[in-house]
Design a protein around this motif. Structure first.
Motif, short mmCIF file in Angstrom:
data_model
loop_
_atom_site.label_atom_id
_atom_site.label_comp_id
_atom_site.label_asym_id
_atom_site.label_seq_id
_atom_site.Cartn_x
_atom_site.Cartn_y
_atom_site.Cartn_z
N UNK A 185 88.50 -79.08 -3.91
CA UNK A 185 88.81 -79.73 -5.18
C UNK A 185 89.11 -78.77 -6.31
N UNK A 186 88.94 -77.47 -6.10
CA UNK A 186 89.29 -76.50 -7.12
C UNK A 186 88.25 -76.31 -8.20
N UNK A 187 87.20 -77.14 -8.18
CA UNK A 187 86.16 -77.04 -9.21
C UNK A 187 84.87 -76.41 -8.69
N UNK A 188 84.87 -76.09 -7.40
CA UNK A 188 83.70 -75.44 -6.81
C UNK A 188 84.18 -74.52 -5.69
N UNK A 189 83.40 -73.54 -5.30
CA UNK A 189 83.79 -72.66 -4.19
C UNK A 189 84.06 -73.48 -2.93
N UNK A 190 85.07 -73.09 -2.18
CA UNK A 190 85.41 -73.81 -0.96
C UNK A 190 84.37 -73.54 0.12
N UNK A 191 83.82 -74.60 0.66
CA UNK A 191 82.80 -74.45 1.69
C UNK A 191 83.42 -73.99 3.00
N UNK A 192 82.63 -73.36 3.89
CA UNK A 192 83.15 -72.95 5.20
C UNK A 192 83.72 -74.13 5.98
N UNK A 193 83.09 -75.30 5.86
CA UNK A 193 83.57 -76.49 6.57
C UNK A 193 84.94 -76.94 6.05
N UNK A 194 85.10 -76.91 4.72
CA UNK A 194 86.38 -77.30 4.13
C UNK A 194 87.47 -76.30 4.51
N UNK A 228 81.33 -75.32 -18.11
CA UNK A 228 81.71 -76.69 -17.72
C UNK A 228 81.33 -76.91 -16.26
N UNK A 229 80.76 -78.08 -15.99
CA UNK A 229 80.39 -78.43 -14.62
C UNK A 229 80.94 -79.81 -14.30
N UNK A 230 81.63 -79.92 -13.17
CA UNK A 230 82.16 -81.20 -12.73
C UNK A 230 81.21 -81.78 -11.69
N UNK A 231 80.71 -82.98 -11.95
CA UNK A 231 79.82 -83.64 -11.01
C UNK A 231 80.58 -84.76 -10.31
#
Length: 326
Positions: A180-189, A165-168
């Motif tokens: 958002x819990x649906x993708x790896x947390x970026x360093x900026x976030x 499953x992919x959330x766009x």
């Protein structure tokens, strides 16, 4: 044929009347139960009158924003209660809810003497609540502290990869709705969240330092997120004395000139029907007995929904929980 039709019509009319009187009877019984609960119980009596007494307030469980609780404390502020004993048994909750409760207690303290009794736990947001008072009493085995802030969120990105499953999304900027819990947390976030946590943590530390009169060395010792027993907390100036409600009242008598013979009466902060489980159960039983089973099931379901709703805590947390607890 006409006679049969008249009989059928009469029976339907009788059924409708019977249903009406059943519903009316149910409402009368429920109203009576509520009246007895609010007026006859000590908590209910305390909600109406604290004249010539010491008010007992209880803060239990998770703390979050609650305008009803603030309004109740404002009523207590204007009442004729001589003093207030706040019993705390809480692991904390949201930072916003804890700050709201702290501010309400500080306003109350400006009008009446307030003393806190830590029953089992005053951790994180629960400790923010406690330091609103000028005097804190804890039992020897009470748990106190957990000075810190956290931001927790589940991340399902690996699970979503597994199930395909992919959330766009389309958003105005990279940090909008992050994480958002649906993708790896970026360093900026992660850096943005770290800034939020550190700012709230600095506020918490400053509050403890100011309210408990600590120097930087002692503050560093107690503000690393750990909890302490009541015995340890006295040595670290997190609490003022070991004891129980009697100890707290003795302090009010000695330091605030409160009369020693005043009764202590419960003051209900949020006398909401949804919090009175036994009332819901009694109402459900009454409706069942009157043949209104469908409505009874709805009453029980409402209680379940409210219980599930309490599991959700939004925003920054000042919360302590043992490792592995869900």
């Amino acid at each position: 044929m006409s006679l049969d039709s008249d009989v059928i019509v009469d029976r339907r009319r009788i059924r409708r009347k019977l249903t009406f009187w059943r519903v009316l009877a149910a409402l009368v019984v429920i109203a009576a139960i509520v009246t007895v609960a609010v007026v006859a119980t000590p908590a209910g009596r305390g909600a109406f009158t604290t004249s010539g007494s010491i008010a007992r307030v209880k803060i239990d469980g998770l703390i979050r924003s609650d305008s009803g609780r603030v309004e109740a404390l404002e009523r207590l502020e204007k009442s004729s209660a001589a003093a207030v004993v706040v019993h705390i048994n809480s692991p904390g909750g949201t930072t916003a809810g804890s700050e709201q409760l702290y501010d309400a207690l500080v306003r109350l303290k400006a009008k009446k003497p307030v003393v806190v009794v830590v029953e089992g736990l005053a951790a994180s947001g629960g400790y923010i609540t406690a330091i609103a008072a000028d005097h804190i009493v804890a039992q020897q085995s009470s748990l106190v502290g957990s000075i810190g802030v956290l931001f927790q969120y589940p991340n399902f990105s690996e699970l979503m990869k597994t199930v395909g499953i992919k959330v766009e999304e389309v958003k105005s900027s990279p940090l909008k709705a992050a994480p958002n819990g649906f993708e790896p947390t970026s360093p900026e976030a992660r850096a943005a969240l770290d800034s939020l946590v550190k700012d709230s943590y600095a506020w918490f530390r400053g509050l403890v330092k100011q309210r408990r009169g600590m120097d930087d060395a002692l503050l560093e010792k107690v503000a690393d997120g750990r909890i302490f027993t009541g015995r340890q907390a006295v040595e670290l100036r997190l609490v003022d004395a070991l004891g129980d409600e009697k100890t707290a009242i003795a302090w009010l008598v000695a330091q605030k000139n409160v009369k020693p013979d005043l009764p202590v009466r419960d003051f209900k902060l949020t006398p909401r029907l949804g919090d009175l489980t036994f009332l819901r159960t009694a109402a459900s039983f009454t409706l069942d007995a009157l043949g209104l089973s469908v409505i009874a099931r709805q009453v029980e379901h409402a209680g379940l929904v409210q219980a599930v709703d309490r599991l959700g805590l939004d925003g920054m947390l000042a919360l302590w929980q043992p490792a592995g607890a869900n």
